[in-house]
Enzyme design. Structure first.
Site, PDB file in Angstrom:
ATOM      1  CD1 TRP A 119      -2.218  -2.320   1.802  1.00  0.00           C
ATOM      2  CD2 TRP A 119      -2.883  -1.382  -0.009  1.00  0.00           C
ATOM      3  NE1 TRP A 119      -2.858  -3.028   1.489  1.00  0.00           N
ATOM      4  CE2 TRP A 119      -3.388  -2.573   0.395  1.00  0.00           C
ATOM      5  CE3 TRP A 119      -3.330  -0.555  -1.140  1.00  0.00           C
ATOM      6  CZ2 TRP A 119      -4.442  -3.053  -0.717  1.00  0.00           C
ATOM      7  CZ3 TRP A 119      -3.943  -1.220  -2.217  1.00  0.00           C
ATOM      8  CH2 TRP A 119      -4.947  -2.465  -1.701  1.00  0.00           C
ATOM      9  CG  ASP A 152      -3.014   4.157   4.134  1.00  0.00           C
ATOM     10  OD1 ASP A 152      -4.050   4.044   4.893  1.00  0.00           O
ATOM     11  OD2 ASP A 152      -2.897   3.509   3.201  1.00  0.00           O
ATOM     12  CE  LYS A 163      -8.371  -2.833   5.142  1.00  0.00           C
ATOM     13  NZ  LYS A 163      -8.446  -2.798   3.587  1.00  0.00           N
TER      14      LYS A 163
HETATM   15  C1  LIG Z   1      -3.354   0.022   4.301  1.00  0.00           C
HETATM   16  C2  LIG Z   1      -4.297   0.193   3.248  1.00  0.00           C
HETATM   17  N1  LIG Z   1      -4.203   1.207   2.479  1.00  0.00           N
HETATM   18  C3  LIG Z   1      -4.997   1.392   1.166  1.00  0.00           C
HETATM   19  C4  LIG Z   1      -5.974   0.485   0.887  1.00  0.00           C
HETATM   20  C5  LIG Z   1      -6.584   0.787  -0.260  1.00  0.00           C
HETATM   21  O1  LIG Z   1      -7.999   0.911   0.216  1.00  0.00           O
HETATM   22  P1  LIG Z   1      -9.043   1.146  -0.940  1.00  0.00           P
HETATM   23  O2  LIG Z   1      -9.550  -0.046  -1.643  1.00  0.00           O
HETATM   24  O3  LIG Z   1     -10.253   1.524  -0.226  1.00  0.00           O
HETATM   25  O4  LIG Z   1      -8.765   2.007  -1.970  1.00  0.00           O
HETATM   26  C6  LIG Z   1      -5.854  -0.648   1.835  1.00  0.00           C
HETATM   27  C7  LIG Z   1      -6.826  -1.700   1.367  1.00  0.00           C
HETATM   28  O5  LIG Z   1      -7.077  -2.821   1.891  1.00  0.00           O
HETATM   29  C8  LIG Z   1      -5.087  -0.723   2.865  1.00  0.00           C
HETATM   30  O6  LIG Z   1      -5.152  -1.847   3.731  1.00  0.00           O
HETATM   31 MG   LIG Z   2       0.734  -3.602   2.855  1.00  0.00          MG
END
Ligand SMILES: Cc1ncc(COP(=O)(O)O)c(C=O)c1O
Ligand SMILES: [Mg+2]
Ligand SMILES: Cc1ncc(COP(=O)(O)O)c(C=O)c1O
Ligand SMILES: [Mg+2]
Ligand SMILES: [Mg+2]
Ligand SMILES: [Mg+2]
Lengths: 354, 354
Positions: B100, B167, B191
């Site tokens: 991510w 994030d 989540k």
């Molecule tokens: C830490 C983290 N950041 C970003 C995301 C991406 O989120 P989205 O699918 O809502 O764009 C996720 C998705 O699981 C995540 O776990």
């Molecule tokens: Mg990761």
């Protein structure tokens, strides 16, 4: 008692859709889990997404014609930007028919040059401009098929020499059109398709990939297509409820069937507006929207009486947009003709009282 | 039977939240209308939005400290772009702790220069880099508090000389932190906060307005703040359900109370992973996530037996992410400790069988 819901959006959905959606929030399809607490990569949800995407193309008559359907987030307002990011290289032509067209223009102007091929701003957007020319060396032409706020609607579309992009947020799935005349169709779900929270984008794939700008991943139609409309976590509930509404529409007989109903509702509504001396329509007659009927009450003194009669009759959501005033009756696909009858009755009762 | 739901996201929500959300889809608060078919400008919905925004600041201890909470669309993935659009002028520093973080970096790089202050990519992200320096002339520093895929978590945050952007998609509201150390916190709802379809963004207002680039309206935090998180139609259902989850959390005793529960669940889970010779944890011990426990089964021959025992026990969602393999037990706020007990029991039963 269930109200007569004329809300302009978010707006009425079929009762059977609401029941199924509500049920799925507790337990989806006897899985022992709620629809909103399962992985979007599970077979259960992937099936929903694929069914929704397929139903869109089927209902629009676009199967096998090079189009892909996407269920994105961010509302139609995000499409104002995405369209320009994906298609705008030198210059684009926009038809300015209302507040939403204007916002689309403003957002695209952030990126590059925009030309208004025509505008009805001079008359507070109460008509649709005609007889304009679309320059053939532009990247695309953008129009708004139905102007939710002022209650006008394009009854026909220009023969565009360049890809035609259309914001159909407030009349998608409401009438038969040759949808293959468009390069991109987009629509926030919250009028004719589902709840707020997802935006339908239908793209003809071969118009993509022609700009030189670097497109951020989350803004890139190609990336969304490549990942089956699951580039990131999709808005699960909104997609499912949209899928249910599309199934309902197919069950009714598709767009042809609902169009017939919509015509009846609009005819009923506009005859009352025209024949009843107390009310006056806002939009030019030939450009009147079948989705949003805008009208004013000529005699301000009757306002209170009228509004309490509406309330009494269980009629909700008919207040006009602040920029136009008066009233707006939104008659989307899921609105039963009985609701229009109830409204028309109140209007004619007001006449007999006055 | 309700399953033990270890899904990584979308993921388990409190049962009482699901019941109330389901009810609202039929009839919101005895209004005679569904929550998803009323105007987002109605008092009913504006109240929900305002309550949700206020609960966020209250639960994070950020009231009166210059922060605003927004419920946007587009997922955390859209924030990868929005953060850069709103803050990136010359250069930004990113801590790379997983897939991510990498996506956040890639998206920001579309706009301008990015520097990785540290990375644990060399070891498939199984640890959190420490002892790096954040250059004080950069625009901002970005980190990911919890790495959902690999199961690592920042136990402490650097003392950043520039605005720190985090994030927190997979651990927001799960543990007490000094949230005022962050300039921006963002998190997809799916989540710890609600269903997929909305993204929480908490912004310290005074860090905005410092870039020279023209920011498209729909990407502009200032515009979203100015319109009370209603720049366009919000994702009504997702915001309402998030509000219910935040109310539930407040009722439990807030973050302090849930953190205690989360620690118990994590301790139980990791003791089993460590003590049971059949299983091995993936992440470095000191960096282990309290939200996502990642582990492998040492003996491949036991895979089938283990998985059928899991199924038998009604345990779902423990398959690991394809990039890591093995298993992942996600233990978000709404997961009862009994579910962890059930999983641990299966793991120890496997040991006694083997
Ligand atoms: C830490 C983290 N950041 C970003 C995301 C991406 O989120 P989205 O699918 O809502 O764009 C996720 C998705 O699981 C995540 O776990
Ligand atoms: Mg990761
Ligand atoms: C024609 C039209 N376009 C765009 C929009 C904006 O949609 P959203 O709020 O989903 O961004 C609306 C909303 O009512 C609309 O009616
Ligand atoms: Mg308009
Ligand atoms: Mg009249
Ligand atoms: Mg072990």
């Amino acid at each position: 008692m269930k109200k007569h819901n004329f809300s302009a959006g978010p707006s009425i959905l079929p009762q059977e859709v609401l029941l199924k959606a509500s049920e799925a929030v507790i337990d989806y399809n006897n899985t022992g889990l709620s629809l909103i607490e399962i992985s979007h990569r599970s077979k259960d949800f992937v099936d929903i997404m694929e069914k929704a995407r397929a139903l869109v193309l089927e209902l629009l008559g676009l199967e096998g014609k090079g189009y892909k359907a996407l269920f994105l987030q961010g509302g139609a307002s995000t499409q104002f930007l995405m369209v320009a990011m994906n298609l705008l290289e030198k210059r684009a032509g926009y038809l300015n028919t209302g507040a939403w067209s204007e916002k689309a223009i403003k957002e695209a102007q952030m990126l590059d040059d925009i030309y208004q091929v025509a505008s009805s701003k001079d008359a507070n957007f109460n008509y649709i401009p005609k007889g304009y020319t679309i320059p053939e060396d532009y990247d695309y032409f953008h129009c708004t098929s139905n102007n939710t706020i002022v209650g006008t609607q394009l009854k026909s579309f220009p023969n565009s020499p360049i890809p035609m992009v259309c914001d159909m947020s407030s009349d998608i799935f409401s009438r038969q059109l040759d949808f293959s005349q468009f390069g991109i169709i987009y629509a926030g779900a919250q009028k004719n398709m589902g709840p707020a929270g997802t935006t339908l984008v239908v793209v003809k794939e071969d118009i993509l990939g022609k700009v030189s700008r670097k497109i951020p991943s989350i803004m890139d139609y190609k990336k969304h297509i490549g990942s089956g409309s699951m580039l990131n976590t999709p808005p699960v509930f909104a997609v499912y409820t949209s899928m249910l509404t599309l199934e309902w529409l197919k069950g009714l007989g598709g767009i042809a069937a609902v169009e017939e109903e919509n015509e009846k509702k609009a005819r009923l509504m506009y005859s009352e507006i025209d024949l009843n001396p107390l009310f006056k329509g806002f939009a030019a007659k030939e450009d009147r929207s079948y989705m949003n009927a805008t009208f004013t009450l000529e005699n301000e003194n009757l306002k209170e009486t009228f509004e309490s009669m509406l309330k009494e009759a269980g009629i909700s959501g008919v207040n006009g947009h602040r920029s136009v005033g008066g009233y707006r009756a939104s008659m989307y696909n899921a609105l039963p003709i009985d609701s229009v009858k109830a409204l028309v009755e109140v209007m004619s009762e007001l006449e007999s009282k006055a």
